[in-house]
Design an enzyme around this catalytic site. Structure first.
Site, PDB file in Angstrom:
ATOM      1  N   ARG A  77       0.700  -1.263  -0.074  1.00  0.00           N
ATOM      2  CA  ARG A  77       0.000  -0.018  -0.144  1.00  0.00           C
ATOM      3  C   ARG A  77       1.036   1.182   0.112  1.00  0.00           C
ATOM      4  NH1 ARG A  77      -0.295  -4.761   1.107  1.00  0.00           N
ATOM      5  NH2 ARG A  77       0.184  -4.489   3.195  1.00  0.00           N
ATOM      6  N   CYS A  94      -4.745  -3.073   8.551  1.00  0.00           N
ATOM      7  CA  CYS A  94      -4.020  -2.324   8.002  1.00  0.00           C
ATOM      8  C   CYS A  94      -4.127  -0.862   7.769  1.00  0.00           C
ATOM      9  CB  CYS A  94      -3.656  -3.047   6.505  1.00  0.00           C
ATOM     10  SG  CYS A  94      -2.646  -2.104   5.468  1.00  0.00           S
ATOM     11  N   THR A 110      -2.662   1.434   6.472  1.00  0.00           N
ATOM     12  CA  THR A 110      -2.434   2.245   5.074  1.00  0.00           C
ATOM     13  C   THR A 110      -3.585   1.953   4.276  1.00  0.00           C
ATOM     14  OG1 THR A 110      -0.413   2.047   5.758  1.00  0.00           O
ATOM     15  CG2 THR A 110      -0.613   2.951   3.718  1.00  0.00           C
ATOM     16  N   THR A 154       3.249   4.087   8.614  1.00  0.00           N
ATOM     17  CA  THR A 154       4.197   4.293   7.671  1.00  0.00           C
ATOM     18  C   THR A 154       4.093   5.452   6.914  1.00  0.00           C
ATOM     19  OG1 THR A 154       2.278   3.570   5.930  1.00  0.00           O
ATOM     20  CG2 THR A 154       3.239   1.899   7.122  1.00  0.00           C
ATOM     21  N   LYS A 203       8.390  -6.826   9.612  1.00  0.00           N
ATOM     22  CA  LYS A 203       7.974  -7.434   8.290  1.00  0.00           C
ATOM     23  C   LYS A 203       9.172  -8.315   7.820  1.00  0.00           C
ATOM     24  CE  LYS A 203       4.862  -4.060   5.978  1.00  0.00           C
ATOM     25  NZ  LYS A 203       3.544  -5.222   6.069  1.00  0.00           N
ATOM     26  N   CYS A 227       0.132   1.587  12.857  1.00  0.00           N
ATOM     27  CA  CYS A 227       0.616   0.637  11.787  1.00  0.00           C
ATOM     28  C   CYS A 227       0.499  -0.574  12.550  1.00  0.00           C
ATOM     29  CB  CYS A 227       2.098   0.739  11.347  1.00  0.00           C
ATOM     30  SG  CYS A 227       2.622  -0.522  10.412  1.00  0.00           S
TER      31      CYS A 227
END
Length: 238
Positions: A48, A83, A85, A125, A165, A194
């Site tokens: 994203r 999520c 984003t 993010t 991640k 996030c």
């Protein structure tokens, strides 16, 4: 109770943690008192943040919209996406289905208001920060939203992409540094905006003043689907 549909895989561990939180927050004495949940895990959805920052990159919207519609066809009465984003595409996603789609960012703002908070620091993010998702939603609610400096934002992105991640241990000094900056600028609370950052709170003691947006989403999922919430989760801010 309504069946919950989850657009998962954005990222995978955050989706698994959301499901765990929903189970932990539900005041259930038997298996049958828990929610029916359809988790469609789609980690192949394009990134994203990459698309928001560079429109030549593949758009995640078609995949997310297809997932939401599939969840509705399977019987979901409420849908969410763990999520933050992805909420850049919220309007298009909500319009693609006829059932409620929970807005993680707005719900987080309402949670902060209920606790009397006024000036909030955003840890998210670069895609989320640059899109103004939190800033716009919070300002409509009467909250002030501050974001990290360029250096602080680089630390946040390193934690999300280079550590969490990537399946690596988080360098807590990065979080301490960016938190100190935002608290020093007058924030009375910080939002873990996030879902990868939610995993830090899951595993490490952060101290006071943090609100996890994924915990807020979990709470709202339980309430929106008609299940009872455990009293211990009525207050989420540390």
């Amino acid at each position: 109770m309504k069946t919950l549909g989850i657009i998962g895989g954005l990222g995978p561990m955050a989706s698994a943690y959301l499901l765990r939180l929903i189970i932990e927050m539900t005041d259930a004495k038997t298996d049958q008192e828990h929610l029916d949940v359809i988790l469609f895990d789609r980690p192949q959805v394009p990134d994203r943040t990459a698309y928001i920052l560079d429109r030549t990159k593949p758009s995640p919207l078609p995949s997310m919209r297809d997932t939401a519609q599939t969840l509705e066809r399977l019987g979901a009465g409420t849908i969410c996406a763990p999520c933050v984003t992805s909420h850049y595409f919220y309007k298009e996603l909500q319009e693609s289905v006829s059932v409620p789609f929970l807005h993680m960012v707005e719900e987080t703002g309402r949670e902060l208001l209920s606790m009397g908070r006024k000036t909030v620091g955003i840890l998210a993010t670069t895609g989320t920060v640059s899109s103004g998702l939190f800033q716009t939603a919070f300002e409509k609610l009467g909250l002030s939203a501050l974001v990290p400096s360029e250096q602080g934002q680089a630390l946040v992105m390193a934690m999300i992409y280079e550590e969490i991640k990537a399946g690596k241990a988080v360098d807590q000094e990065k979080l301490r540094a960016v938190s100190k900056e935002l608290f020093g600028r007058g924030c009375d609370s910080l939002v873990l905006g996030c879902t990868e950052l939610s995993l830090i709170k899951r595993d490490l003691p952060l101290g006071h003043g943090y609100l996890d947006a994924l915990e807020v989403l979990s709470k709202r999922c339980v309430e929106a689907c008609g299940a009872p919430l455990k009293p211990a989760y009525r207050q989420l801010l540390t």
